[in-house]
Design a protein around this motif. Structure first.
Motif, PDB file in Angstrom:
ATOM      1  N   SER A   2      -0.205  10.398   7.747  1.00 21.91           N
ATOM      2  CA  SER A   2      -1.816  10.267   8.272  1.00 21.91           C
ATOM      3  C   SER A   2      -2.426  11.489   7.750  1.00 21.91           C
ATOM      4  N   ARG A   3      -3.540  11.376   7.014  1.00 21.03           N
ATOM      5  CA  ARG A   3      -4.580  12.461   6.454  1.00 21.03           C
ATOM      6  C   ARG A   3      -5.558  12.719   7.507  1.00 21.03           C
ATOM      7  N   ALA A   4      -6.136  13.797   7.440  1.00 17.18           N
ATOM      8  CA  ALA A   4      -7.285  14.335   8.412  1.00 17.18           C
ATOM      9  C   ALA A   4      -8.012  15.508   7.595  1.00 17.18           C
ATOM     10  N   LEU A  15      -8.304  19.281   3.566  1.00 22.13           N
ATOM     11  CA  LEU A  15      -7.542  17.932   3.975  1.00 22.13           C
ATOM     12  C   LEU A  15      -6.036  18.044   3.984  1.00 22.13           C
ATOM     13  N   ALA A 122     -10.264  10.885   9.398  1.00 17.12           N
ATOM     14  CA  ALA A 122      -9.036  10.974   9.167  1.00 17.12           C
ATOM     15  C   ALA A 122      -8.424   9.506   9.086  1.00 17.12           C
ATOM     16  N   ASP A 123      -7.076   9.341   8.824  1.00 16.56           N
ATOM     17  CA  ASP A 123      -6.901   7.760   8.666  1.00 16.56           C
ATOM     18  C   ASP A 123      -6.682   7.456   9.887  1.00 16.56           C
ATOM     19  N   LEU A 312     -11.937   9.917   2.006  1.00 17.00           N
ATOM     20  CA  LEU A 312     -11.704  11.439   2.395  1.00 17.00           C
ATOM     21  C   LEU A 312     -11.666  12.357   1.517  1.00 17.00           C
ATOM     22  N   PRO A 336     -11.721   6.071   4.953  1.00 18.74           N
ATOM     23  CA  PRO A 336     -10.286   6.512   4.948  1.00 18.74           C
ATOM     24  C   PRO A 336      -9.473   5.408   4.176  1.00 18.74           C
TER      25      PRO A 336
END
Length: 336
Positions: A2-4, A15, A122-123, A312, A336
């Motif tokens: 998961s990205r943020a 990121l 975020a995702d 994102l 996202p």
């Protein structure tokens, strides 16, 4: 994975990619569909937010929508797959103010998703299940990302107690102002005026139900006319000007976030005119329910306010438009 987007400190972000967050007991994990960027997020990035209302490093994002994709222990599994939004304030639910239904005035201290807790840029996002407001199947999640500002507007409209046939003015035609126009128009006002220096935004207000639009200079001729004035701009002069627009014995609701240096309300005018002035910061649970019902029934349609969408990876480009874009810039979303 998961990205943020993490804002490490004012002016610095990155990121990051990590493991999927796991919901604790009582929590759900939401797969974020869309997250709106507002001036509060710009203040966080620029370092202009009051230190008591942000905790760095932080994943911003308090306006969002998504789908529940995991539940923690003790949470109803029927929520899996539900489209949803959620309240941002982490109210305790047990203090005197919470027990009176005023959850946005919780006395245990300020705690809000996207400011003191990881937000939706975020995702995925973790939130307490008790704060969810599930949406009907098939709801437009792109538009639903604006239900947080809609809940703030709902709090203002409920506070203002507009009655059918009353003269109502909205000061400011930004996101809050145009959402306010939609909700107020549904209550059959006798007149619904919108004051904004941007001609394009004022014209959009006519599409949403306003009957009169004018710039601040033209509005001087309308002073003392309105039963209810809903201020949404947060500009240095708009609180004082809103009080001048109200009739004697009228009502004013302030929803804009004012910065130091704003021109104060004249206490002599306030007293002699016997105005009732209220303010809104965030939204209690009842206002969230009101906004979600209005959205689900079609009375509230935030989609036309969205003008830009970014992934994102382009957070910096998206943020630059907020507060720095031209008059044609409306709500900016991260997808996202």
């Amino acid at each position: 994975m998961s990205r943020a987007i993490i804002v490490e400190r004012p002016g610095a972000h990155r990121l990051v990619t990590g493991e999927l967050p796991v919901p604790s007991p009582g929590e759900v994990r939401v797969r974020v569909a869309a997250a709106g960027i507002c001036m509060s997020d710009r203040e966080v990035y620029d370092g202009h937010r009051d230190p008591g209302y942000v905790r760095y490093p932080v994943v911003p994002g308090h306006e969002w929508s998504g789908t529940v994709d995991a539940v923690g222990e003790g949470v109803d599994a029927a929520l899996l797959g539900r489209r949803t939004v959620a309240e941002g304030f982490r109210a305790c639910g047990t203090c005197e103010r919470c027990r009176c239904g005023e959850t946005s005035l919780c006395t245990t201290g300020y705690d809000e998703t996207g400011f003191t807790r990881p937000g939706a840029f975020a995702d995925h996002l973790l939130v307490p299940a008790r704060l969810l407001h599930p949406l009907p199947d098939g709801s437009d999640l792109r538009a639903a990302a604006l239900l947080e500002p809609a809940a703030v507007v709902a709090a203002a409209v409920r506070t203002g107690r507009a009655e059918p046939g009353e003269r109502v003015a909205v000061v400011g035609a930004g996101t809050l102002g145009l959402l306010a126009v939609q909700l107020l128009a549904a209550g059959s006002p006798g007149e619904l005026a919108v004051v904004d220096p941007r001609a394009g935004r004022a014209r959009q207000a006519l599409d949403f139900g306003a009957s009169v639009v004018c710039d601040p200079e033209e509005a001087k001729a309308l002073r003392g006319r309105y039963d209810l004035v809903v201020e949404t701009a947060g500009a240095p002069t708009t609180a004082a000007e809103s009080c001048l627009l109200a009739r004697r014995g009228g009502r004013v609701v302030l929803t804009g976030m004012f910065t130091p240096g704003a021109i104060g309300i004249d206490p002599v005018h306030l007293s002699l005119s016997q105005l009732t002035v209220s303010s809104v910061f965030g939204a209690p649970s009842a206002a969230w329910s009101f906004a979600v019902r209005a959205f689900a029934s079609g009375l509230l349609d935030p989609a036309p306010l969205i003008t830009h969408e970014f992934p994102l990876e382009r957070f910096a480009d998206a943020l630059a438009l907020v507060g720095g874009g031209g008059p044609e810039t409306g709500k900016v979303l991260l997808r996202p």
